[in-house]
Design a protein around this motif. Structure first.
Motif, mmCIF file in Angstrom:
data_model
loop_
_atom_site.group_PDB
_atom_site.id
_atom_site.type_symbol
_atom_site.label_atom_id
_atom_site.label_comp_id
_atom_site.label_asym_id
_atom_site.label_seq_id
_atom_site.Cartn_x
_atom_site.Cartn_y
_atom_site.Cartn_z
ATOM 1 N N LEU A 407 -8.305 -2.326 -2.266
ATOM 2 C CA LEU A 407 -7.893 -2.591 -3.643
ATOM 3 C C LEU A 407 -7.919 -4.088 -3.896
ATOM 4 C CD1 LEU A 407 -4.939 -0.113 -3.513
ATOM 5 C CD2 LEU A 407 -6.875 0.128 -5.080
ATOM 6 N N VAL A 408 -8.428 -4.472 -5.062
ATOM 7 C CA VAL A 408 -8.609 -5.883 -5.403
ATOM 8 C C VAL A 408 -7.987 -6.134 -6.776
ATOM 9 C CG1 VAL A 408 -10.287 -7.738 -5.701
ATOM 10 C CG2 VAL A 408 -10.821 -5.827 -4.185
ATOM 11 N N GLY A 409 -7.130 -7.155 -6.865
ATOM 12 C CA GLY A 409 -6.536 -7.538 -8.142
ATOM 13 C C GLY A 409 -6.717 -9.015 -8.398
ATOM 14 N N GLY A 410 -6.745 -9.407 -9.663
ATOM 15 C CA GLY A 410 -6.884 -10.827 -9.989
ATOM 16 C C GLY A 410 -7.178 -11.064 -11.438
ATOM 17 N N GLN A 411 -8.089 -12.045 -11.702
ATOM 18 C CA GLN A 411 -8.436 -12.432 -13.057
ATOM 19 C C GLN A 411 -9.879 -12.093 -13.406
ATOM 20 O OE1 GLN A 411 -7.504 -16.622 -12.709
ATOM 21 N NE2 GLN A 411 -5.462 -16.340 -13.558
ATOM 22 N N ASP A 439 -8.680 -0.765 -15.541
ATOM 23 C CA ASP A 439 -8.818 -1.601 -16.731
ATOM 24 C C ASP A 439 -7.486 -2.216 -17.186
ATOM 25 O OD1 ASP A 439 -9.934 -2.894 -18.903
ATOM 26 O OD2 ASP A 439 -9.851 -1.138 -20.203
ATOM 27 N N ALA A 440 -7.096 -3.340 -16.556
ATOM 28 C CA ALA A 440 -5.881 -4.072 -16.937
ATOM 29 C C ALA A 440 -6.226 -5.166 -17.941
ATOM 30 C CB ALA A 440 -5.222 -4.691 -15.704
ATOM 31 N N SER A 441 -5.314 -5.424 -18.881
ATOM 32 C CA SER A 441 -5.578 -6.399 -19.945
ATOM 33 C C SER A 441 -5.259 -7.834 -19.540
ATOM 34 C CB SER A 441 -4.752 -6.038 -21.192
ATOM 35 O OG SER A 441 -3.362 -6.152 -20.906
ATOM 36 N N GLY A 442 -4.608 -8.026 -18.395
ATOM 37 C CA GLY A 442 -4.261 -9.369 -17.927
ATOM 38 C C GLY A 442 -4.237 -9.397 -16.413
ATOM 39 N N THR A 443 -3.930 -10.553 -15.867
ATOM 40 C CA THR A 443 -4.007 -10.777 -14.421
ATOM 41 C C THR A 443 -3.171 -9.770 -13.633
ATOM 42 O OG1 THR A 443 -4.280 -13.140 -14.831
ATOM 43 C CG2 THR A 443 -3.658 -12.494 -12.604
ATOM 44 N N VAL A 444 -3.730 -9.301 -12.517
ATOM 45 C CA VAL A 444 -3.009 -8.476 -11.551
ATOM 46 C C VAL A 444 -2.670 -9.359 -10.354
ATOM 47 C CG1 VAL A 444 -3.152 -6.489 -10.009
ATOM 48 C CG2 VAL A 444 -4.125 -6.356 -12.322
ATOM 49 N N ASN A 445 -1.365 -9.592 -10.134
ATOM 50 C CA ASN A 445 -0.912 -10.502 -9.084
ATOM 51 C C ASN A 445 -0.604 -9.813 -7.766
ATOM 52 O OD1 ASN A 445 -0.926 -12.767 -10.771
ATOM 53 N ND2 ASN A 445 1.125 -12.327 -11.529
ATOM 54 N N SER A 446 -0.217 -8.531 -7.842
ATOM 55 C CA SER A 446 0.255 -7.865 -6.633
ATOM 56 C C SER A 446 -0.135 -6.396 -6.654
ATOM 57 C CB SER A 446 1.784 -8.000 -6.532
ATOM 58 O OG SER A 446 2.257 -7.427 -5.323
#
Length: 570
Positions: A407-411, A439-446
């Motif tokens: 799983l990968v999260g970020g900007q 599909d997230a509308s902003g940064t995923v930090n964790s």
């Protein structure tokens, strides 16, 4: 011969030979061995003395250069993650930049041998905003009266500086001083060294290690290395004795201290240019006597405990190593890491979050390839050609599922050339999992994976999959939104952890969760409702990280000054 050619058997043989030649020319030949270097080649025209990696992957450089590639950059610059010059960052120092340090808020401390930065008067010490403009709220007055060689930021925002100076802002400070967070001299801190201080490190407990040319600190004999208490008084319990200059220091995870320099012995025992001390300052005799044949100038500890070593040596531990090496946790030389910078000095080494290594100095080649004064190496010294997900922007979080998928999260907004807004999943081979697209509308930090395979995500987003989810959400195994889970945090979520009982810990910048007051730390029940019995409350700054101990206790870290109403610095 002509008659022979006219005969059918000879003609057939010639045709076969010609066909074999053409086949050999057509068959692809094996590729040349991959270089340990990647495509990172900033090409500085003069020495690079300091390199610092930002949390977003960009790289700060300080030194004596005036050009990077074909672009003018006077002695300080920032590179994008790919090694190109950050066009928006150009502070312009009029003299050498010897040392750089990054504050938690992204501001940049600069020390050196300059009298102006960004066109404004600053004698040898300054602070920049994250965009490279001068921070005028940080005002050291008339500054240091001679070069600053090292600086370090304490957890309370104060800055310890070391160098060749004897006065700071017009007040006597022999070779070491401390500035308050606004740049003003800390009048209560005045250890006083007998000679220049060239290396400074803050330990996790707030004590300060200093290395250099001195023979006493605070009027007490201390040969080339000393430790100060947080208030600047000498730590009387720490008194190693190298026989010559200490140029570099690093604190290991177990509290032991690595030191490099130009010494030949420590506490009367042979240790040439590199040694390890126990936490109390005595020589660690279990650590190999590496016997570097010349100066060790820089040390950087990797997350796995291995240590990068830079300097002007040609052998280390009896093995040929040109100015750059890596040592294992037991002090043996890492046999698999042997890239070599040509016969000139490596002044600075740094480890990127992805495990790659930055090296900077005076060299012109690394691993036999042209690299002028700065280069980047892969973690194992070879290029990983099989795994290249290619995110379009910063990756801030990773989590590995039990099945090996990542799983990968970020900007980022694309991964592997395909649209993925800030969260994605990779197959084990690094290819994109086409069926997973939250599909997230902003940064995923964790990111955190629950035992049932569901995925928790925290960050700065307001929607997931087109549905309202304020900064925290849960996904089903297939990446669709878990409709029954909606805690609703009022501010950014920086870190998440799942307890064995299924409850979820969250920390960040929020003030409420589910409409109820929770200052920067909260716990959710397994269904996403607020655990009303858990309310520690942090104040004074954000909470950035948390970790669960095996006994169920919870570690938290950040910029806070109180927790649960009691003083706890960070």
């Amino acid at each position: 011969m002509l008659q022979a050619w006219r005969s059918k058997p000879w003609r057939l043989l010639w045709v076969i030979l010609l066909a074999l030649v053409l086949l050999l020319l057509w068959v692809p030949q094996p590729a040349a061995a991959q270089s340990a270097l990647d495509g990172f080649d900033p090409d500085a025209n003069d020495v690079v003395l300091s390199v610092v990696v930002q949390t977003d992957g960009k790289v700060l450089l300080g030194g004596g250069f005036t050009l990077l590639g074909s672009q003018t950059r006077n002695r300080i610059a920032r590179l994008n993650a790919d090694g190109s010059v950050d066009a928006s960052f150009d502070p312009n120092a009029n003299g050498a930049v010897n040392t750089l340090a990054l504050q938690p808020d992204g501001k940049i401390l600069v020390g050196g041998n300059f009298t102006s930065i960004d066109g404004q008067l600053r004698n040898n010490i300054a602070r920049l905003h994250a965009n490279g403009t001068l921070d005028t709220t940080f005002d050291p007055g008339v500054g240091a009266d001679a070069p600053v060689q090292s600086l370090v930021v304490q957890s309370d925002g104060r800055v310890v500086i070391g160098g060749d100076f004897r006065a700071v802002d017009g007040q006597t400070r022999n070779f070491i001083a401390r500035l308050n967070a606004n740049g003003a001299l800390d009048t209560a801190f005045n250890p006083g060294a007998s000679d220049p201080v060239y290396s400074l490190v803050v330990q996790p407990d707030g004590k300060v290690l200093a290395g250099g040319f001195f023979s006493n600190m605070g009027g007490v004999p201390r040969n080339y290395v000393a430790r100060l208490n947080a208030d600047g008084t000498l730590d009387a319990t720490f008194s190693p004795s190298p026989d010559d200059v200490v140029r570099s220091l690093a604190v290991l995870a177990d509290g032991k201290v690595l030191m490099g320099g130009t010494f030949n012995s420590v506490d009367g025992q042979t240790r040439r240019n590199i040694a390890r001390l126990n936490a109390n300052g005595t020589l660690d005799t279990t650590f190999q006597n590496l016997e570097g044949n010349n100066d060790v100038l820089s040390l950087a500890v990797q997350p796995d405990g291995k240590v990068l070593v830079g300097g002007r040596f040609s052998t280390l531990g009896g093995q040929s190593r040109n100015n750059i090496a890596r040592i294992n946790a037991d002090g043996t030389v890492d046999a698999g890491f042997d890239i070599g910078a040509d016969g000139t000095t490596v002044f600075s080494v740094a480890v990127q979050p992805d495990g790659r290594a930055l090296v900077a100095g005076e060299f012109a080649t690394v691993g036999g390839q042209a690299r002028n004064r700065i280069a980047r190496l892969n973690a194992d010294g070879t290029l990983d050609v099989g795994f290249n997900p290619d995110a379009s922007n910063t990756v801030t979080s990773l989590a590995v599922q039990p099945d090996g998928k990542v799983l990968v999260g970020g900007q980022f907004t694309t991964l592997g050339g395909q649209a993925r807004n800030r969260i994605a999943r990779l197959n084990a081979d690094g290819t994109l999992d086409a069926g997973f697209n939250p599909d997230a509308s902003g940064t995923v930090n964790s990111l955190a994976v629950q035992p049932d395979g569901k995925v928790l995500m925290g960050g700065a987003f307001a929607t997931v999959g087109g549905q309202t989810r304020n900064r925290i959400a849960r996904l089903n195994v297939d990446g669709t939104l878990d409709a029954g889970f909606n805690p609703n945090a009022s501010g950014t979520v920086n870190s998440l952890a799942v307890q064995p009982d299924g409850k979820v810990l969250m920390v960040g910048a929020f003030a409420t969760v589910g409409g109820q007051a929770r200052s920067r730390i909260a716990r959710l029940n397994a269904d996403g409702t607020l655990d009303v019995g858990f309310n520690p409350g942090a104040s004074g700054g954000l909470v950035y990280s948390l970790a669960l101990q095996p006994d169920g206790k919870v570690l938290v870290g950040g910029l806070f000054t109180t927790l649960g109403g009691q003083a706890r610095s960070n």
